[in-house]
Design a protein around this motif. Sequence first.
Motif, short mmCIF file in Angstrom:
data_model
loop_
_atom_site.label_atom_id
_atom_site.label_comp_id
_atom_site.label_asym_id
_atom_site.label_seq_id
_atom_site.Cartn_x
_atom_site.Cartn_y
_atom_site.Cartn_z
N HIS A 1 -10.68 -1.63 4.76
CA HIS A 1 -9.33 -1.70 4.19
C HIS A 1 -8.46 -2.64 5.02
O HIS A 1 -7.77 -3.52 4.48
CB HIS A 1 -8.71 -0.30 4.14
N TYR B 1 -6.62 -6.28 4.05
CA TYR B 1 -5.17 -6.45 4.12
C TYR B 1 -4.73 -7.28 5.32
O TYR B 1 -3.55 -7.31 5.66
CB TYR B 1 -4.49 -5.07 4.10
N VAL C 1 0.86 -1.19 0.00
CA VAL C 1 0.00 0.00 0.00
C VAL C 1 0.89 1.24 0.00
O VAL C 1 1.58 1.52 0.97
CB VAL C 1 -0.95 0.02 1.22
N THR D 1 -6.09 6.30 -1.48
CA THR D 1 -6.83 5.74 -2.61
C THR D 1 -7.85 4.71 -2.14
O THR D 1 -8.79 4.40 -2.85
CB THR D 1 -5.89 5.09 -3.65
N HIS D 2 -7.65 4.18 -0.94
CA HIS D 2 -8.56 3.19 -0.36
C HIS D 2 -9.49 3.82 0.67
O HIS D 2 -10.64 3.39 0.83
CB HIS D 2 -7.77 2.07 0.31
#
Length: 119
Positions: A48, A52, A20, A25-26
């Motif tokens: 998010h 991840y 990342v 952007t997330h």
Amino acid sequence: MAGDESTDSKTSPNQKPYGVVNIKTHVAIILDFNELNYDAWRELFETHCRGYQVLGFLDGTSHPTFDKDEEWYTLDSIVKSWIYVTLTQPLLTSIVKKNSTAHSKWQSLEDLFRENKDT
């Protein structure tokens, strides 16, 4: 061969968070005390982190397995940095404390926004 791959994924560290580059952007919301956007920010951030495989760093279920667990401390630092860059400057200033974990920062934000919501 397929069995070897699943074994490798269980023994190798979680490499996803290292990829990342830009959390924004997330998590496209900057948490702002004046915007009343905590619930939306929290949902995006938790989603998010779940994707991840680092949600345990937020909810406190992930702990270092030994005293100098560098992999754990590295991942905790990555999650902390994600938190930092999604906050306004005043919020960042209010939660920065030396030697704290991502979970303690997450909890500080929760306490701050839930306390404010109650009042």
